[in-house]
Design a protein around this motif. Structure first.
Motif, PDB file in Angstrom:
ATOM      1  N   ILE A 245       1.724  13.468   1.663  1.00 30.74           N
ATOM      2  CA  ILE A 245       0.391  14.688   0.429  1.00 30.74           C
ATOM      3  C   ILE A 245       1.014  15.899   0.028  1.00 30.74           C
ATOM      4  O   ILE A 245       0.467  16.648  -0.561  1.00 30.74           O
ATOM      5  CB  ILE A 245      -1.104  14.695   1.619  1.00 30.74           C
ATOM      6  CG1 ILE A 245      -1.378  13.374   1.289  1.00 30.74           C
ATOM      7  CG2 ILE A 245      -1.410  15.770   0.537  1.00 30.74           C
ATOM      8  CD1 ILE A 245      -1.601  12.318   0.431  1.00 30.74           C
ATOM      9  N   LEU A 246       1.343  17.090   0.924  1.00 28.50           N
ATOM     10  CA  LEU A 246       2.378  18.343   0.937  1.00 28.50           C
ATOM     11  C   LEU A 246       3.543  18.102  -0.086  1.00 28.50           C
ATOM     12  O   LEU A 246       3.443  18.768  -1.602  1.00 28.50           O
ATOM     13  CB  LEU A 246       3.029  18.431   2.094  1.00 28.50           C
ATOM     14  CG  LEU A 246       1.502  19.198   3.517  1.00 28.50           C
ATOM     15  CD1 LEU A 246       2.418  19.967   4.365  1.00 28.50           C
ATOM     16  CD2 LEU A 246       1.220  20.360   2.835  1.00 28.50           C
ATOM     17  N   ALA A 247       4.080  16.886   0.355  1.00 30.46           N
ATOM     18  CA  ALA A 247       5.319  16.942  -0.902  1.00 30.46           C
ATOM     19  C   ALA A 247       4.554  16.347  -1.843  1.00 30.46           C
ATOM     20  O   ALA A 247       5.673  17.234  -3.606  1.00 30.46           O
ATOM     21  CB  ALA A 247       6.152  16.039  -0.294  1.00 30.46           C
ATOM     22  N   TYR A 248       3.687  15.651  -2.324  1.00 27.10           N
ATOM     23  CA  TYR A 248       2.996  14.903  -3.680  1.00 27.10           C
ATOM     24  C   TYR A 248       2.572  15.954  -4.460  1.00 27.10           C
ATOM     25  O   TYR A 248       2.755  16.350  -5.758  1.00 27.10           O
ATOM     26  CB  TYR A 248       2.421  13.221  -4.108  1.00 27.10           C
ATOM     27  CG  TYR A 248       3.557  12.392  -3.382  1.00 27.10           C
ATOM     28  CD1 TYR A 248       4.343  11.667  -4.498  1.00 27.10           C
ATOM     29  CD2 TYR A 248       4.125  12.224  -2.015  1.00 27.10           C
ATOM     30  CE1 TYR A 248       4.548  10.686  -5.054  1.00 27.10           C
ATOM     31  CE2 TYR A 248       5.184  11.134  -2.062  1.00 27.10           C
ATOM     32  CZ  TYR A 248       5.067  10.367  -3.817  1.00 27.10           C
ATOM     33  OH  TYR A 248       6.175   9.109  -3.403  1.00 27.10           O
ATOM     34  N   ARG A 249       1.835  17.121  -3.702  1.00 28.04           N
ATOM     35  CA  ARG A 249       0.801  17.519  -4.352  1.00 28.04           C
ATOM     36  C   ARG A 249       2.281  19.513  -4.793  1.00 28.04           C
ATOM     37  O   ARG A 249       1.591  19.460  -5.878  1.00 28.04           O
ATOM     38  CB  ARG A 249       0.240  18.266  -3.396  1.00 28.04           C
ATOM     39  CG  ARG A 249      -0.942  17.859  -2.328  1.00 28.04           C
ATOM     40  CD  ARG A 249      -1.428  18.509  -2.230  1.00 28.04           C
ATOM     41  NE  ARG A 249      -3.039  17.765  -1.423  1.00 28.04           N
ATOM     42  CZ  ARG A 249      -4.442  18.391  -0.507  1.00 28.04           C
ATOM     43  NH1 ARG A 249      -4.313  19.378  -0.359  1.00 28.04           N
ATOM     44  NH2 ARG A 249      -5.157  17.254  -0.973  1.00 28.04           N
ATOM     45  N   SER A 250       3.275  19.006  -4.230  1.00 23.93           N
ATOM     46  CA  SER A 250       3.975  20.109  -4.356  1.00 23.93           C
ATOM     47  C   SER A 250       5.181  20.010  -6.445  1.00 23.93           C
ATOM     48  O   SER A 250       5.395  20.938  -6.920  1.00 23.93           O
ATOM     49  CB  SER A 250       4.827  20.526  -3.356  1.00 23.93           C
ATOM     50  OG  SER A 250       6.052  19.418  -3.526  1.00 23.93           O
ATOM     51  N   VAL A 251       4.872  18.557  -6.657  1.00 21.13           N
ATOM     52  CA  VAL A 251       5.224  18.204  -7.732  1.00 21.13           C
ATOM     53  C   VAL A 251       5.058  18.898  -8.813  1.00 21.13           C
ATOM     54  O   VAL A 251       5.623  18.820  -9.740  1.00 21.13           O
ATOM     55  CB  VAL A 251       5.154  16.295  -8.178  1.00 21.13           C
ATOM     56  CG1 VAL A 251       5.554  16.042  -9.242  1.00 21.13           C
ATOM     57  CG2 VAL A 251       5.621  15.833  -6.523  1.00 21.13           C
ATOM     58  N   LYS A 252       3.867  19.257  -9.333  1.00 22.55           N
ATOM     59  CA  LYS A 252       2.751  19.178 -10.664  1.00 22.55           C
ATOM     60  C   LYS A 252       3.004  21.125 -10.191  1.00 22.55           C
ATOM     61  O   LYS A 252       3.263  21.596 -11.281  1.00 22.55           O
ATOM     62  CB  LYS A 252       1.095  19.912  -9.749  1.00 22.55           C
ATOM     63  CG  LYS A 252       0.838  20.599  -8.479  1.00 22.55           C
ATOM     64  CD  LYS A 252      -0.561  20.243  -8.505  1.00 22.55           C
ATOM     65  CE  LYS A 252      -0.587  21.616  -7.697  1.00 22.55           C
ATOM     66  NZ  LYS A 252      -2.163  21.212  -6.804  1.00 22.55           N
ATOM     67  N   VAL A 253       3.587  22.136  -9.238  1.00 24.26           N
ATOM     68  CA  VAL A 253       4.821  22.979  -9.780  1.00 24.26           C
ATOM     69  C   VAL A 253       6.035  22.981 -10.514  1.00 24.26           C
ATOM     70  O   VAL A 253       6.840  23.966 -10.625  1.00 24.26           O
ATOM     71  CB  VAL A 253       4.323  24.175  -8.746  1.00 24.26           C
ATOM     72  CG1 VAL A 253       3.552  24.043  -8.499  1.00 24.26           C
ATOM     73  CG2 VAL A 253       5.327  23.181  -7.976  1.00 24.26           C
TER      74      VAL A 253
END
Length: 259
Positions: A245-253
């Motif tokens: 979840i942490l990794a995929y949430r960072s994709v938006k930046v």
């Protein structure tokens, strides 16, 4: 590899950049990481190479219940018998009284005229005399606890002398660890593909990402094993999920084309 391991553990969002890795590098990482899970077993073998208690209990039970027959005995180091018998324990070991057709899927220990011969499949690897086993006399029909204990100890000692058995034990554990690791990687890849739809990654990139993010599962499993807390296995899965979840949430930046 070490840098990817430490990054995967300490900064999961940065594993996004590892999706550019070649498949050769990814496969090498997959093969190397499960080796961490066999560390406890390696330490145990180095500190105490003796047979583990579960296997010993299985062996003693097989000898007591299945490896007994009338008119068979070792007298002054020579075996005489009328009817061949066999007994299996631990799924990997078969004992034979007298030469017989050997099970190619197990380690085979054959009690012959003057000693015991060790086979892997049907290939002879070693042999030892009854004298060297301290088994000069034994009645295979005996139910006496002391007689059975002498046979147990003799066979246990001989098994412990076989490095090939230790090698197979370690290899089997590695294979199981590898399969478990790949299962978690595949499971998380599928979950992210199904439930994280705002990120337009093909499955192969999600799989690569999960290879690195599942590093936390390996180390969590190692810690739980060292502290004999296997009942808390669910924590390992939870950690993997949180890391994803942490990794995929960072994709938006990350700007388009940065990967």
């Amino acid at each position: 590899m070490f840098k990817r391991m430490t990054t995967s553990l300490s900064r999961p969002p940065q594993t996004i950049f590892f999706m550019k890795d070649s498949w050769k590098r990814v496969i090498l990482y997959i093969l190397l990481l499960p080796m961490i899970l066999i560390i406890p077993n390696l330490i145990t073998v180095l500190v105490d190479p003796s047979m583990n208690i579960d296997r010993y209990d299985q062996m003693t039970l097989a000898i007591e219940e299945d490896f007994r027959t009338e008119n068979a005995s070792i007298v002054d180091g020579v075996l005489t018998y009328e009817t061949p018998i066999q007994a299996t324990f631990g799924d990997l070991f078969t004992l034979y009284l007298g030469p017989q057709d050997l099970d190619r899927r197990t380690f085979n220990f054959v009690f012959e005229d003057t000693g015991v011969i060790f086979y892997i499949s049907d290939i002879e690897f070693d042999q030892i005399s009854y004298s060297d086993l301290n088994l000069l006399n034994h009645d295979f029909s005996s139910t006496d606890a002391e007689d059975l204990r002498v046979l147990d100890i003799a066979l246990k000692t001989y098994i412990e002398q076989q490095p090939s058995i230790t090698f197979v034990d370690i290899t089997v554990q590695y294979i199981f660890s590898l399969v478990d690791y790949l299962f978690i990687v595949f499971l998380m890849s599928m979950m992210m593909l199904i439930f994280v739809t705002h990120v337009q990654f093909p499955f192969k990139l999600r799989f690569k990402l999960s290879v690195y993010l599942t590093t936390i599962w390996v180390f969590a499993e190692l810690v739980l094993t060292l502290f004999h807390a296997e009942a808390l296995d669910f924590l390992s899965i939870l950690f993997v999920y949180v890391y994803h979840i942490l990794a995929y949430r960072s994709v938006k930046v990350i700007k388009k084309g940065a990967i």
